[in-house]
Design a protein around this motif. Structure first.
Motif, PDB file in Angstrom:
ATOM      1  N   MET A  24       0.839  -1.184   0.000  1.00 22.62           N
ATOM      2  CA  MET A  24       0.000   0.000   0.000  1.00 22.62           C
ATOM      3  C   MET A  24       0.887   1.252   0.000  1.00 22.62           C
ATOM      4  N   ARG A  25       0.559   2.171  -0.892  1.00 23.62           N
ATOM      5  CA  ARG A  25       1.342   3.403  -0.973  1.00 23.62           C
ATOM      6  C   ARG A  25       0.916   4.377   0.115  1.00 23.62           C
ATOM      7  N   PRO A  26       1.884   5.098   0.668  1.00 21.61           N
ATOM      8  CA  PRO A  26       1.548   6.072   1.709  1.00 21.61           C
ATOM      9  C   PRO A  26       0.769   7.259   1.140  1.00 21.61           C
ATOM     10  N   VAL A  27       0.088   7.954   2.025  1.00 19.18           N
ATOM     11  CA  VAL A  27      -0.736   9.103   1.641  1.00 19.18           C
ATOM     12  C   VAL A  27       0.101  10.168   0.934  1.00 19.18           C
ATOM     13  N   SER A  28       1.310  10.410   1.406  1.00 17.69           N
ATOM     14  CA  SER A  28       2.157  11.437   0.789  1.00 17.69           C
ATOM     15  C   SER A  28       2.490  11.100  -0.655  1.00 17.69           C
ATOM     16  N   ILE A  29       2.663   9.834  -0.955  1.00 12.03           N
ATOM     17  CA  ILE A  29       2.964   9.435  -2.335  1.00 12.03           C
ATOM     18  C   ILE A  29       1.731   9.621  -3.213  1.00 12.03           C
ATOM     19  N   VAL A  30       0.561   9.322  -2.676  1.00 16.82           N
ATOM     20  CA  VAL A  30      -0.678   9.553  -3.426  1.00 16.82           C
ATOM     21  C   VAL A  30      -0.852  11.046  -3.698  1.00 16.82           C
ATOM     22  N   ARG A  31      -0.571  11.880  -2.708  1.00 16.93           N
ATOM     23  CA  ARG A  31      -0.678  13.335  -2.884  1.00 16.93           C
ATOM     24  C   ARG A  31       0.368  13.839  -3.889  1.00 16.93           C
ATOM     25  N   PHE A  32       1.588  13.283  -3.818  1.00 15.49           N
ATOM     26  CA  PHE A  32       2.611  13.615  -4.807  1.00 15.49           C
ATOM     27  C   PHE A  32       2.071  13.330  -6.204  1.00 15.49           C
ATOM     28  N   GLU A  33       1.539  12.148  -6.372  1.00 17.80           N
ATOM     29  CA  GLU A  33       1.035  11.717  -7.675  1.00 17.80           C
ATOM     30  C   GLU A  33      -0.049  12.657  -8.190  1.00 17.80           C
ATOM     31  N   GLN A  34      -0.959  13.042  -7.331  1.00 16.22           N
ATOM     32  CA  GLN A  34      -2.040  13.946  -7.734  1.00 16.22           C
ATOM     33  C   GLN A  34      -1.502  15.301  -8.165  1.00 16.22           C
ATOM     34  N   ALA A  35      -0.597  15.860  -7.388  1.00 12.99           N
ATOM     35  CA  ALA A  35      -0.044  17.178  -7.718  1.00 12.99           C
ATOM     36  C   ALA A  35       0.814  17.115  -8.975  1.00 12.99           C
ATOM     37  N   TYR A  36       1.628  16.073  -9.094  1.00 14.53           N
ATOM     38  CA  TYR A  36       2.534  15.947 -10.242  1.00 14.53           C
ATOM     39  C   TYR A  36       1.747  15.748 -11.536  1.00 14.53           C
ATOM     40  N   LEU A  37       0.763  14.863 -11.510  1.00 17.92           N
ATOM     41  CA  LEU A  37      -0.037  14.633 -12.715  1.00 17.92           C
ATOM     42  C   LEU A  37      -0.882  15.853 -13.075  1.00 17.92           C
ATOM     43  N   ALA A  38      -1.348  16.581 -12.070  1.00 17.79           N
ATOM     44  CA  ALA A  38      -2.077  17.831 -12.333  1.00 17.79           C
ATOM     45  C   ALA A  38      -1.163  18.843 -13.017  1.00 17.79           C
ATOM     46  N   ALA A  39       0.094  18.919 -12.576  1.00 21.38           N
ATOM     47  CA  ALA A  39       1.062  19.832 -13.201  1.00 21.38           C
ATOM     48  C   ALA A  39       1.314  19.429 -14.651  1.00 21.38           C
ATOM     49  N   LEU A  40       1.452  18.131 -14.908  1.00 17.91           N
ATOM     50  CA  LEU A  40       1.653  17.657 -16.284  1.00 17.91           C
ATOM     51  C   LEU A  40       0.444  17.976 -17.155  1.00 17.91           C
ATOM     52  N   LEU A  41      -0.743  17.737 -16.631  1.00 10.91           N
ATOM     53  CA  LEU A  41      -1.966  18.024 -17.379  1.00 10.91           C
ATOM     54  C   LEU A  41      -2.094  19.516 -17.678  1.00 10.91           C
ATOM     55  N   LEU A  42      -1.758  20.335 -16.710  1.00 11.21           N
ATOM     56  CA  LEU A  42      -1.782  21.785 -16.918  1.00 11.21           C
ATOM     57  C   LEU A  42      -0.763  22.188 -17.984  1.00 11.21           C
ATOM     58  N   GLY A  43       0.387  21.536 -18.003  1.00  9.55           N
ATOM     59  CA  GLY A  43       1.396  21.807 -19.025  1.00  9.55           C
ATOM     60  C   GLY A  43       0.896  21.464 -20.419  1.00  9.55           C
ATOM     61  N   VAL A  44       0.218  20.334 -20.558  1.00 10.69           N
ATOM     62  CA  VAL A  44      -0.347  19.946 -21.856  1.00 10.69           C
ATOM     63  C   VAL A  44      -1.413  20.957 -22.278  1.00 10.69           C
ATOM     64  N   LEU A  45      -2.260  21.348 -21.344  1.00  7.99           N
ATOM     65  CA  LEU A  45      -3.290  22.351 -21.642  1.00  7.99           C
ATOM     66  C   LEU A  45      -2.653  23.666 -22.071  1.00  7.99           C
TER      67      LEU A  45
END
Length: 142
Positions: free
Chosen positions: A1-22
């Motif tokens: 099971m991944r820790p909460v901080s890693i899940v939050r990292f993933e959410q923020a990082y993927l949001a940044a990538l998506l914003l970059g594509v946009l």
């Protein structure tokens, strides 16, 4: 099971990538015009620009996968270094007066802030413990 901080990292990082594509999609005309205006770049064609962006995002997604799914400390540090380069690039653009404002600039700054949040989560106690179990050499590419 991944820790909460890693899940939050993933959410923020993927949001940044998506914003970059946009951001690229919204500023495509300006980006391709600037690319075409450079004689050295124009020789390579727009396909090279698209390919470069695809490779760049592919590397970003690989680093996300290795960091968020495989607990790779090496990938984590690559992300940190790339984030630092992004910060230095923004500071240099501001110092030289070449920063482009408007929606493109705003999206860039918000994306950088999302990356800062993502990097922050990589250094939380639960994330540090998770990275201590780095098993990148054991079966990542099998």
């Amino acid at each position: 099971m991944r820790p909460v901080s890693i899940v939050r990292f993933e959410q923020a990082y993927l949001a940044a990538l998506l914003l970059g594509v946009l951001n690229i999609l919204l500023s495509w005309d300006m980006l391709s015009a600037a690319y075409s205006a450079d004689p050295n770049a124009a020789v390579l064609g727009t396909g090279f620009l698209i390919g470069s962006l695809a490779v760049s995002y592919g590397i970003s997604l690989l680093l996300w996968f290795l960091t968020a799914r495989k607990a790779s400390s090496i990938a984590k540090w690559f992300l940190v270094v790339l984030f630092a380069f992004g910060v230095l690039s923004l500071l240099y653009s501001l110092a030289m007066g070449s920063w482009e404002g408007g929606m493109t600039g705003l999206f860039g700054v918000v994306g950088l802030l999302l990356q800062a949040v993502a990097v922050y989560f990589l250094f939380q106690p639960d994330a540090r413990a998770w990275f201590a179990t780095d098993d990148i050499a054991e079966g990542t590419f099998e």
